[in-house]
Design an enzyme around this catalytic site. Structure first.
Site, PDB file in Angstrom:
ATOM      1  CD  GLU A 261      -3.102  -1.341  -0.147  1.00  0.00           C
ATOM      2  OE1 GLU A 261      -3.284   0.242  -0.662  1.00  0.00           O
ATOM      3  OE2 GLU A 261      -2.835  -1.564  -0.682  1.00  0.00           O
TER       4      GLU A 261
ATOM      5  CG  HIS B 116      -1.151   1.229  -4.758  1.00  0.00           C
ATOM      6  ND1 HIS B 116      -0.977   0.913  -5.433  1.00  0.00           N
ATOM      7  CD2 HIS B 116      -1.221   0.284  -4.247  1.00  0.00           C
ATOM      8  CE1 HIS B 116      -1.048  -0.338  -6.487  1.00  0.00           C
ATOM      9  NE2 HIS B 116      -1.260  -0.777  -4.299  1.00  0.00           N
TER      10      HIS B 116
ATOM     11  CG  ASP C 280      -2.986  -2.869  -6.565  1.00  0.00           C
ATOM     12  OD1 ASP C 280      -3.796  -1.961  -6.811  1.00  0.00           O
ATOM     13  OD2 ASP C 280      -2.599  -3.542  -6.641  1.00  0.00           O
TER      14      ASP C 280
HETATM   15 ZN   LIG Z   1      -2.670  -2.886  -4.522  1.00  0.00          ZN
END
Ligand SMILES: [Zn+2]
Length: 239
Positions: free
Chosen positions: A69, A72, A170
């Site tokens: 995470e 990202h 994703d």
């Molecule tokens: Zn992800």
């Protein structure tokens, strides 16, 4: 989100754990404790050692998801987006974006770095395992290598699973970014969501013959695809 506790702040972003985590963490630790080698510690005789290793593995799995995470988030911030908070479930996290990225190629990169980080972590762990794990040693002597194997394997699976071109994975975002270079954001979302739904449908049909779990995952993908579509449409006043 009301049902979550803040545990830390990284890159200025509040990191929260969802309340379900308190049940899921011991559950995963238990799964690791009852699975035989090479996916669990059932073969270890000492109960204390077995459960400590299982719990540690579950916690490290959670940290791997956090790194995914944060990868990202790091890119989102770098490309001018903003993240309000990250909520972690054990095998997934949700980054609530304050400001979305407007440029499709940045969005694609941001979506890609999550699975990439999981796959890189996975490869490094498996590489470490195969280079240093003593050959023909007993489980009691080298349980840490079993742990690096399990975590490496799950991280690679998580990375690949997230590349499935369907929301809420994703891969769905990467697909939308690809369409968004040729059409409007809402239209691109619709198109990516339809592909996600078709994917889920086919997966569900295959699941009927193979495994109940596949049907469950297909259902989860289908709901995710519709959810994302509704959300984007309502945000852009197309609902
Ligand atoms: Zn992800």
């Amino acid at each position: 989100m009301g049902n979550s506790l803040q545990i830390a702040r990284v890159l200025g972003i509040p990191i929260k754990i969802h309340i379900s985590f308190l049940l899921v963490l011991p559950f995963f630790a238990w799964i690791f404790a009852i699975q035989p080698e090479p996916f669990g510690f059932a073969g270890i005789e000492s109960g204390l050692l077995k459960y400590s290793l299982s719990l540690l593995t579950a916690i490290l799995l959670f940290i791997s998801v956090l790194i995914h995470e944060l990868a990202h988030s790091y890119f989102a911030l770098r490309y001018g987006g903003s993240i309000n908070e990250i909520t972690l479930y054990l095998i997934g996290g949700v980054s609530a974006m304050g400001k979305e990225l407007s440029d499709p190629s940045s969005e694609a990169k941001m979506a890609f770095v999550g699975p990439l980080s999981s796959i890189v972590i996975g490869i490094l762990l498996l590489l470490f395992n195969s280079l240093f794990s003593p050959a023909a040693s007993s489980l009691e002597e080298s349980p840490l290598f079993l742990m690096t194997f399990i975590l490496g394997y799950i991280n690679i699976l998580l990375g690949l699973f997230n590349l499935i071109p369907a929301f809420p994975m994703d891969g769905g975002r990467i697909l939308r970014a690809f369409f968004a270079q040729r059409m409007g954001f809402v239209e691109a979302t619709e198109k990516a969501a339809s592909i996600g739904k078709i994917f889920a449908f086919v997966m569900g049909i295959i699941g009927l013959f193979i495994s109940f779990w596949l049907i469950l995952i297909a259902f989860f993908i289908y709901m995710g695809a519709s959810g994302e579509e509704q959300q984007v449409k309502s945000r852009y006043g197309k609902l």
